[in-house]
Structures are given as C-alpha cells and as structure tokens.
Write an enzyme that holds these catalytic residues in place. Sequence first.
Site, PDB file in Angstrom:
ATOM      1  N   THR A 131       0.815  -1.207   0.000  1.00 30.16           N
ATOM      2  CA  THR A 131       0.000   0.000   0.000  1.00 30.16           C
ATOM      3  C   THR A 131       0.851   1.262   0.000  1.00 30.16           C
ATOM      4  O   THR A 131       2.009   1.243   0.455  1.00 30.16           O
ATOM      5  CB  THR A 131      -0.898  -0.012   1.265  1.00 30.16           C
ATOM      6  N   ASP A 132       0.250   2.355  -0.438  1.00 24.39           N
ATOM      7  CA  ASP A 132       0.949   3.653  -0.367  1.00 24.39           C
ATOM      8  C   ASP A 132       1.044   4.157   1.079  1.00 24.39           C
ATOM      9  O   ASP A 132       1.812   5.070   1.371  1.00 24.39           O
ATOM     10  CB  ASP A 132       0.264   4.695  -1.261  1.00 24.39           C
ATOM     11  N   GLU A 133       0.262   3.538   1.985  1.00 29.50           N
ATOM     12  CA  GLU A 133       0.249   4.046   3.363  1.00 29.50           C
ATOM     13  C   GLU A 133       1.575   3.847   4.078  1.00 29.50           C
ATOM     14  O   GLU A 133       1.822   4.464   5.113  1.00 29.50           O
ATOM     15  CB  GLU A 133      -0.886   3.392   4.163  1.00 29.50           C
ATOM     16  N   TYR A 157      -1.828  -0.591  11.065  1.00 32.45           N
ATOM     17  CA  TYR A 157      -1.983  -1.245   9.748  1.00 32.45           C
ATOM     18  C   TYR A 157      -0.782  -0.955   8.857  1.00 32.45           C
ATOM     19  O   TYR A 157      -0.130  -1.867   8.335  1.00 32.45           O
ATOM     20  CB  TYR A 157      -3.275  -0.778   9.062  1.00 32.45           C
ATOM     21  N   LYS A 161       2.193  -3.411   7.330  1.00 27.55           N
ATOM     22  CA  LYS A 161       2.461  -3.588   5.890  1.00 27.55           C
ATOM     23  C   LYS A 161       3.921  -3.200   5.586  1.00 27.55           C
ATOM     24  O   LYS A 161       4.602  -3.874   4.815  1.00 27.55           O
ATOM     25  CB  LYS A 161       1.501  -2.733   5.045  1.00 27.55           C
ATOM     26  N   ARG A 287     -10.333  10.099  12.919  1.00 26.44           N
ATOM     27  CA  ARG A 287      -9.536   8.874  13.125  1.00 26.44           C
ATOM     28  C   ARG A 287      -8.256   9.255  13.874  1.00 26.44           C
ATOM     29  O   ARG A 287      -7.644  10.296  13.550  1.00 26.44           O
ATOM     30  CB  ARG A 287      -9.223   8.297  11.748  1.00 26.44           C
TER      31      ARG A 287
END
Length: 348
Positions: A131-133, A157, A161, A287
Amino acid sequence: MKHILVTGGSGFIGSNFVRYWMQSHPSDRVVNLDALTYAGNPENLKNIDDSPNYRFVHGSICDADLVAKLFEEEKIDTVVNFAAESHVDRSILGPEEFIKTNVNGTFTLLEAARNGWDKDNTSCRFLHVSTDEVYGSLGANDPAFTETTPFAPNSPYSASKASSDHLVRAYFHTYGLPVLTTNCSNNYGPYQFPEKLIPLVIINALEGKLLPIYGDGKNIRDWLHVEDHCRGIDAVIQNGVVGETYSIGGCNEWTNIDIVKLVCKHLDKLMPGDSPKSDLITYVKDRLGHDRRYAINAGKMKRELGWEPRFTFEDGIEKTVQWYLGNQEWWERVRDGAYRDYYQQQYS
Ligand code: NAD
Ligand code: TDX
C-alpha cells in the site's frame, strides 16, 4: 502455464484479481488460500468455483505446514500475496491480528517460497501486494510518493504492511528470492467490504443512515479502480524486474468530502428521493493519527511497463454505485453479526 497461489483471494481486491486472471490467462492454475475472516467471502467467486483450473483452500497464510504442502502439491511457481488485515480503523481498535497476518503470515509465505523453489528456476515470482500508506502522510504541496520515498508508516496497519515490505526486500537481497512489491493507492469497485469509505457511504445512503465524515473531511486519497490495479499487478508479474518495487496509483486525488458528495450525486440521479442524499452527511470524531494526504506518482509503471489506468473516476464511481444498487443481497449478507458489533463500536 503458471501455477499461481493467490492469498486472500476471497477478499475485495483478491476476488477481483482471481476473476481477472482466470479470464485473461485461462490456461493457468489458480489456487486461492484464504482464511475467510470477516472480510473474506466465498460468494465473491461463486461463478469461478466450478472451473477445473481453480481450487479454493480454506486456511491461513500463517500455517507453515499447509503453505509448504500447497507449494509442493500444486507446484506453485507464482505467489500473489493479498492476504492481510486491511482496515486502518480496525488496526487502531486491535492491532494484534495485523501483526499476525501481515507480518508473520508474509514471513511464512516467504519461507515456503525460499524452501520450495529451486534457485535455478528463473520463472518463479513472489509478488507482494502493498500500500501507499507505508510512506506516511504528505503535506498539501509535497510531491507524490515514488518508489524511493522513505517509509514513515503512521498506523498499526501501515506499520505492519511496511514490516512485511521490508521482509520481502530482505529475502531478495539475502537469499535471491525473486520478489516484486507493488505499493498501490486506495482502490474502489465491486465487492469492497462496506467498512471502507465508498461502499459504507453508498449503503448508508440507501438505508437513509448518516454518512460519517472523519474530522474536517479534507483528507486526501488517490483513488484507483480495482480492475486497473489488477492489470497493474499483471504487468508487474509479466515484465517487472525482480527485487524492484512499483508504485501504482490513479493520479486521482480527492478530498473525502468531495468523494462523498460525488457518490450522493450519482445516487440522487439513479434513485431520486424527497431530499438530496448529501443531507445525510455528518462530521464525526477524527480517526486517531489520520494521515492527511496520499498521492502516488505512477511514472515508473507507465515508463517501464506501459501501464496506465483505464477508468475515469466519474465512470468508475457511477459503475460502482450501480453495482451496489444491483447487488443488495450480497451486501446484506456480508453484514453479519460480527460486522454490526464493529460498526457499533466504531461509530457509537
Ligand atoms: P480485504 O480485507 O477485502 O481482503 C483480505 C482477504 O485476506 C480476505 O479475504 C481475508 O479473509 C483474507 N485473510 C485475512 N487474513 C488471512 C490469513 N491469515 N490467511 C489467509 N487469508 C487471510 O482486503 P483488500 O482491500 O482486498 O486488500 C488486499 C491487499 O491489498 C491487502 O494486502 C492490502 O494491504 C492491499 N491494498 C489494499 C488497498 C485498498 O484500497 N483496499 C490498497 C492498496 C493495497
Ligand atoms: O466512515 C468513514 N469516514 C471517513 O471519513 C470511513 C470508513 C473513512 N473515512 C475516511 C478515512 C480516510 O481518509 O475516508 C478515507 C478512506 O478511508 P478507508 O476507506 O478506511 O481507507 P484508507 O484508510 O485510506 O485505507 C485504504 O486504502 C489503502 C485501505 O483500507 C487500505 O487497505 C489501503 O492500504
């Protein structure tokens, strides 16, 4: 002919990928290993089940014996690792499963490939879907993420990753395992579990429920249709250079509030009601650690692999809204008791 192990093939992107792959490479063997967590749904692949080239295995990527047995039994030469806990909000409520599946599970798969693959077999590929996160959060004027942006994950998360991405990289450098990693931006499209922004908003609007926007609604994501992501992974499997990473994105940045308004616009057009659906928008508590902006520079995908997104966002969103309208039974069934408990905890 490839023998592909797709992990997490019963989830959102995985099921779209299995369908895509079986259509575009019909002679390949596809083995889908999925633990069927709350996010995995065998119904996502109900038309594929009967195909002689397809096998579903109910199990976890953390189960080393099972994974090793599958490598041997099925002569696996290609792995596409989608299996993960994928929802940021759940990782904030309870990170443990994220470490188990995303870190330990990826490690287990890497070990199976290292032990099961002959070093001289140049056709093997281990593609890790990320992911780009992992790159953290961008400021308003920062350039988009590229393959060389340093990692700075901010949620449990994205940290899990990022850990798995590092392991994948290390297995290339240390053992010469033929790995490839893709870091993709936010996906949307059919079969996405309704805890994620776009399906959640569509379904809440259809049911006349409030549309929760975290914080000021100005956080930005770069959206890509899931089929474009699947084509991107295909391009990387076929022509990517082992050991490399590839950034996949839509070049399509939207604030959350604008996305929700766009979805409302399509719903008003397709299902006109007494009042516009945007009346249901409500701002809720932000969030924790909410990343402000993600954006991907997918120049390497275009330059080296000739890949570009095909869907325009307007078209992709309209088709996605239509899909959820036409598949009410699907989303009603996926929202079982466990999902209702989560929804209550997250939005109460
Ligand atoms: P998803 O949550 O819809 O699906 C995950 C699937 O993995 C489910 O079928 C689940 O049952 C399965 N799974 C979970 N734990 C497992 C385990 N231990 N063993 C085997 N299977 C297990 O996720 P998604 O949105 O389809 O994402 C797929 C992958 O793509 C993830 O790795 C995610 O990090 C990555 N990704 C997602 C997006 C996105 O926007 N959704 C963007 C970039 C990257
Ligand atoms: O109710 C909501 N209200 C809201 O404002 C939800 C569920 C989300 N949001 C916001 C948070 C994000 O800024 O919308 C944006 C998108 O949220 P999600 O759909 O939860 O996606 P995101 O957190 O961006 O992560 C997704 O993209 C990258 C996937 O879930 C990840 O698996 C992927 O790696």
